[in-house]
Motif scaffolding. Structure first.
Motif, mmCIF file in Angstrom:
data_model
loop_
_atom_site.group_PDB
_atom_site.id
_atom_site.type_symbol
_atom_site.label_atom_id
_atom_site.label_comp_id
_atom_site.label_asym_id
_atom_site.label_seq_id
_atom_site.Cartn_x
_atom_site.Cartn_y
_atom_site.Cartn_z
ATOM 1 N N ALA A 1 0.831 -1.200 0.000
ATOM 2 C CA ALA A 1 0.000 0.000 0.000
ATOM 3 C C ALA A 1 0.871 1.257 0.000
ATOM 4 C CB ALA A 1 -0.931 -0.003 1.214
ATOM 5 N N GLY A 2 1.963 1.233 0.776
ATOM 6 C CA GLY A 2 2.876 2.366 0.791
ATOM 7 C C GLY A 2 3.549 2.577 -0.551
ATOM 8 N N TYR A 3 3.928 1.474 -1.196
ATOM 9 C CA TYR A 3 4.530 1.561 -2.531
ATOM 10 C C TYR A 3 3.553 2.185 -3.521
ATOM 11 C CZ TYR A 3 6.727 -0.061 -6.894
ATOM 12 O OH TYR A 3 7.301 -0.119 -8.136
ATOM 13 N N LYS B 1 1.079 4.175 -2.962
ATOM 14 C CA LYS B 1 0.869 5.595 -2.683
ATOM 15 C C LYS B 1 2.010 6.439 -3.251
ATOM 16 C CE LYS B 1 -3.041 5.862 -0.428
ATOM 17 N NZ LYS B 1 -4.180 6.678 -0.949
ATOM 18 N N ILE B 2 3.243 5.954 -3.095
ATOM 19 C CA ILE B 2 4.393 6.684 -3.633
ATOM 20 C C ILE B 2 4.311 6.770 -5.155
ATOM 21 C CG2 ILE B 2 6.899 6.612 -3.912
ATOM 22 C CD1 ILE B 2 7.096 5.440 -1.122
ATOM 23 N N ILE B 3 3.938 5.667 -5.804
ATOM 24 C CA ILE B 3 3.824 5.658 -7.259
ATOM 25 C C ILE B 3 2.700 6.585 -7.714
ATOM 26 C CG2 ILE B 3 3.299 4.226 -9.259
ATOM 27 C CD1 ILE B 3 6.093 3.833 -8.104
ATOM 28 N N GLU B 4 1.593 6.575 -6.979
ATOM 29 C CA GLU B 4 0.484 7.464 -7.327
ATOM 30 C C GLU B 4 0.923 8.924 -7.278
ATOM 31 O OE1 GLU B 4 -4.026 8.563 -5.705
ATOM 32 O OE2 GLU B 4 -2.892 6.891 -4.832
ATOM 33 N N TRP B 5 1.696 9.273 -6.254
ATOM 34 C CA TRP B 5 2.209 10.639 -6.143
ATOM 35 C C TRP B 5 3.220 10.934 -7.252
ATOM 36 C CZ3 TRP B 5 7.351 11.951 -5.128
ATOM 37 C CH2 TRP B 5 7.598 13.310 -4.958
ATOM 38 N N ALA B 6 4.125 9.972 -7.524
ATOM 39 C CA ALA B 6 5.152 10.192 -8.547
ATOM 40 C C ALA B 6 4.530 10.405 -9.924
ATOM 41 C CB ALA B 6 6.127 9.019 -8.577
ATOM 42 N N LYS B 7 3.505 9.622 -10.256
ATOM 43 C CA LYS B 7 2.876 9.760 -11.569
ATOM 44 C C LYS B 7 2.152 11.103 -11.694
ATOM 45 C CE LYS B 7 0.971 6.310 -13.722
ATOM 46 N NZ LYS B 7 1.928 6.070 -14.798
ATOM 47 N N SER B 8 1.712 11.646 -10.552
ATOM 48 C CA SER B 8 1.003 12.924 -10.611
ATOM 49 C C SER B 8 1.929 14.083 -10.952
ATOM 50 C CB SER B 8 0.299 13.195 -9.278
ATOM 51 O OG SER B 8 1.253 13.439 -8.242
ATOM 52 N N ILE B 9 3.244 13.937 -10.717
ATOM 53 C CA ILE B 9 4.174 15.025 -11.018
ATOM 54 C C ILE B 9 4.997 14.751 -12.269
ATOM 55 C CG2 ILE B 9 4.348 15.674 -8.586
ATOM 56 C CD1 ILE B 9 7.034 14.278 -8.466
ATOM 57 N N LEU B 10 4.870 13.541 -12.832
ATOM 58 C CA LEU B 10 5.572 13.233 -14.076
ATOM 59 C C LEU B 10 4.755 13.727 -15.268
ATOM 60 C CD1 LEU B 10 6.858 9.588 -13.391
ATOM 61 C CD2 LEU B 10 8.189 11.696 -13.384
ATOM 62 N N PRO B 11 5.392 13.913 -16.407
ATOM 63 C CA PRO B 11 4.651 14.373 -17.590
ATOM 64 C C PRO B 11 3.583 13.370 -18.014
ATOM 65 C CG PRO B 11 7.017 14.630 -17.898
ATOM 66 C CD PRO B 11 6.842 13.834 -16.653
ATOM 67 N N GLU B 12 2.593 13.870 -18.705
ATOM 68 C CA GLU B 12 1.544 13.005 -19.243
ATOM 69 C C GLU B 12 2.159 11.994 -20.212
ATOM 70 O OE1 GLU B 12 -1.618 12.720 -18.598
ATOM 71 O OE2 GLU B 12 -1.653 14.316 -17.082
ATOM 72 N N GLY B 13 1.605 10.778 -20.187
ATOM 73 C CA GLY B 13 2.107 9.738 -21.078
ATOM 74 C C GLY B 13 3.335 9.026 -20.550
ATOM 75 N N ASN B 14 3.677 9.253 -19.266
ATOM 76 C CA ASN B 14 4.828 8.539 -18.703
ATOM 77 C C ASN B 14 4.521 7.053 -18.613
ATOM 78 O OD1 ASN B 14 4.085 7.765 -15.700
ATOM 79 N ND2 ASN B 14 3.295 9.851 -16.031
#
Length: 715
Positions: free
Chosen positions: A188-190, A192-205
């Motif tokens: 679950a912690g992993y 959450k981190i990925i969800e946050w990381a994808k939100s700040i990465l460019p679209e289409g990552n």
């Protein structure tokens, strides 16, 4: 071929065009220019029939391509070392460079290819498919996961997003995957981190959206394990010739649980989880990080009278003299085995005994062979009961594989020498505490003849109220004993290790883990002195025996009309004294690296000392063994991929010491031991104090014995 579409363009008459033939020649030139593409003299054939699943001689590959054509969608030669270039980048390159031969460009790029993640996938492909030492023409199909390796090869070059130059799709997932393993993050912690990381990465990552997807992607890099159904009464495994049986041949117990509802899947009562050792040993030779260390045991120079490695001992030298053909090949592997039971729920929880079996590789130098990543989990024997002498039933897959490694050998590729060899392996000994020694050796560690060396030359006797009883051989076999048991010997079985052809010649078959035994002794004494409920040896049965054998009236049980009282013994501490002991443990400090932080394990309020081990891997307490095995596989993959990270990325492989602040201080006449930088003490820190005379001498000796300039004088 300037235009890759020519790979799939034929003349109207079905004949190959000249530009197609030239393109095939360009492909062969490119594929043969990269040494890593060769496996046993052959390269992968990308024709419509072989589809990169066979290694063939380059001339044969050319004939296949001329007659059968290329496999579908292979314009990008990812299985032959071509670095991924996106369409936008390719068009930009064509605009800048102009019309240049694609094969020529790829040739130059491949020669300059320093992508460590591509190398990682290629190493894993060689290990998992077992094709690292095949002959030039191979007519056998690889494993069913071969296509997943090709996708990983593509992912190793595909950028995390279009225009990204720092990370590929594979490198990003690999690094986050390793962080999860190194720091014990929950799924679950992993996520959450990925969800946050994808939100700040460019679209289409292209970052995988959760741990499940990342694990599926990285799974080909692992070596997996086998699940073998077993009888819940420790009678047999449903293995090899017994794999199709549905009930135990000894006790008649059903193999599967009764079906509930509409479920069609048959669920076994118990499963043994076995990790094959052969591919894990092959990986040590196929990885450039470890291959050169696998012959250290023969290359190092021993000093007479000094034992720094098992290879300096008499047992090792005796094995070499008895088996000269084995010792002639320095790459043959020497193994040690260890096992012990533990309660994954804690010492004060309900009884549960899970038994992992661990193998360690003694070819490696002392600084490596005892490291966690080189101690391989071999078998996980499920609880809740201890297997006892029936542990041989669960060692069957391991013994079969060890016997095969001795007789049949395993074809292995040594990347340090760039050659194939037939690898053999031998189990040198086991290392256990005294109860596990009895389970593995077949010599009962109970009774007057418990010690196989002292035998009857001891003063042992059986307590009338003790817990010693007859030894049971199994669920249905009754209380059988060999003739003379308890009088001239204590053998209760012939150990399964004697099935290994060389075991009877081993000089030292079983070792006692002295530190483990000392720990057990300390725990018994500590629990008795601290009067820990359920753990103390000063129990009712002990007091009954005192009345029979000792003249200590003050310690005998006191009976009255309603209850039985146990007088406090003189060696049991009062409550306030116990509190002082726990406070002392709470404040105890050891030199760095000599012991764990014991203060973290002490709860002064409960007056308990907690000891932790493999149970930290148990995330799902409803499925203890499965949880341990899945966590181990993730850790194994994480360790493997960590070897290919850039040097500046810190993992468990290359982490710096806790007190290393980085950088070096110019020597300017100072001793080398003072070359590391330090940090100033903060103003709000505890005020310093002067060292005592003993502490000063200890610090002085530490400097003397750890200073490079003084080593010649010490020797």
């Amino acid at each position: 071929m300037d235009d890759r579409s020519l790979m799939y363009r034929d003349s109207p008459q079905g004949l190959r065009r000249m530009d197609y033939c030239n393109g095939v020649q360009g492909f062969i030139n490119f594929a043969t220019s990269i040494p890593r593409n060769f496996t046993g003299g052959g390269i992968r054939c990308p024709c419509k029939k072989c589809e990169n699943k066979k290694y063939l001689h380059p001339d044969v590959v050319m004939m296949h391509l001329l007659h059968k054509g290329f496999m579908e969608n292979y314009q990008y030669w990812y299985a032959h070392g071509e670095v991924f270039v996106s369409e936008s980048e390719r068009r930009m390159e064509e605009m800048v460079v102009g019309s240049t031969s694609s094969a020529s460009n790829v040739h130059e790029t491949a020669n300059d290819n320093t992508n460590p993640y591509r190398n990682m996938v290629m190493d894993a492909m060689r290990i998992n498919q077992g094709n690292g030492s095949q002959c030039p023409i191979v007519e056998e199909e690889p494993n069913v996961d071969a296509a997943r390796f090709f996708y990983l090869l593509k992912d190793s070059d595909e950028p995390l997003w279009d225009g990204c130059t720092n990370h590929s799709k594979l490198s990003a997932v690999a690094q986050v995957f390793t962080i999860k393993s190194d720091h014990g993050l929950s799924e679950a912690g992993y996520d959450k981190i990925i969800e946050w990381a994808k939100s700040i990465l460019p679209e289409g990552n292209r970052l995988k959206k959760n741990f499940y997807a990342a694990k599926s992607m990285m799974k080909p890099l692992g070596l997996g394990y086998q699940k073998i159904d077993m009888c819940p009464n420790f009678c047999m495994l449903y293995y090899l010739e017994n794999a199709e049986m549905t009930e135990c041949m000894t006790c008649g117990h059903s193999r599967y649980k009764p079906r509930t509802g509409r479920g069609k899947t048959l669920v076994a009562y118990k499963k043994l989880r076995y990790f094959p050792i052969t591919p894990r040993l092959q990986r040590l030779f196929m990885s450039p990080r470890t291959a050169e260390h696998m012959t250290w045991h023969q290359a190092h120079h021993a000093v007479d009278g000094v034992m720094v490695h098992p290879s300096d001992g008499e047992a090792w030298k005796r094995f070499n003299s008895v088996h000269p053909h084995f010792s002639a090949e320095s790459r043959n592997v020497r193994l040690g085995l260890c096992t012990d039971g533990f309660n994954p729920f804690g010492s004060f929880a309900a009884p549960y005994s899970c038994w992992p079996v661990i193998l360690t590789v003694y070819n490696l130098p002392p600084g490596m062979c005892m490291r966690l990543e080189f101690m391989f989990l071999s078998t996980v024997i499920p609880g809740p009961r201890s297997p006892g002498r029936n542990i041989d039933v669960y060692l069957r897959p391991l013994i079969d594989e060890l016997a095969q490694l001795w007789s049949s050998r395993a074809l292995t590729y040594d990347i340090s020498r760039k050659q194939n060899f037939l690898m053999r392996a031998a189990l040198m000994w086991t290392i256990n505490d005294f109860p596990a020694y009895g389970m593995l050796s077949g010599w009962s560690t109970y009774g007057k003849l418990a010690c196989p060396y002292c035998m009857e030359n001891n003063k042992a006797f059986t307590l009338a109220n003790g817990e010693y009883g007859d030894i049971v051989f199994g669920l249905q076999s009754g209380k059988q004993k060999f003739p003379g048991f308890g009088l001239t010997h204590n053998w209760v079985k012939r150990s399964i290790f004697f099935e290994l052809p060389y075991w009877k010649t081993n000089m030292l078959r079983h070792n006692l883990d002295v530190m483990h035994i000392e720990k057990n002794m300390f725990e018994n004494i500590f629990n008795t002195v601290m009067d820990v409920k359920g753990k103390t040896k000063d129990n009712i049965k002990a007091r009954l025996d005192i009345a029979l054998y000792c003249n200590r009236k003050n310690m005998e049980l006191v009976y009255d009309e309603s209850r039985v009282a146990k007088p406090r013994a003189s060696f049991v501490l009062e409550k306030n004294a116990q509190l002082l002991v726990y406070k002392w443990l709470k404040s105890l400090r050891f030199p760095d690296g000599h012991a764990s932080n014991i203060s973290r394990l002490v709860n002064i309020e409960d007056c308990r000392l907690y000891l932790f081990n493999l149970k930290k891997k148990v995330k799902n307490k409803a499925h203890v063994e499965a949880s341990i095995c899945e966590a181990y596989i993730v850790e194994e993959i994480s360790t493997f991929i960590s070897y290919y990270f850039e040097p500046h990325l810190r993992t468990r492989i290359n982490r710096v010491p806790r007190h290393d602040d980085g950088g070096e201080v110019p020597s300017s006449g100072n001793l080398s031991i003072f070359s590391n930088t330090g940090r100033p003490t903060p103003k709000n820190a505890v005020r310093g104090r002067y060292l005592s005379e003993i502490e000063f001498k200890q610090a002085h000796n530490y400097v003397l014995f750890n200073c490079d300039e003084l080593r010649p004088f010490i020797q």
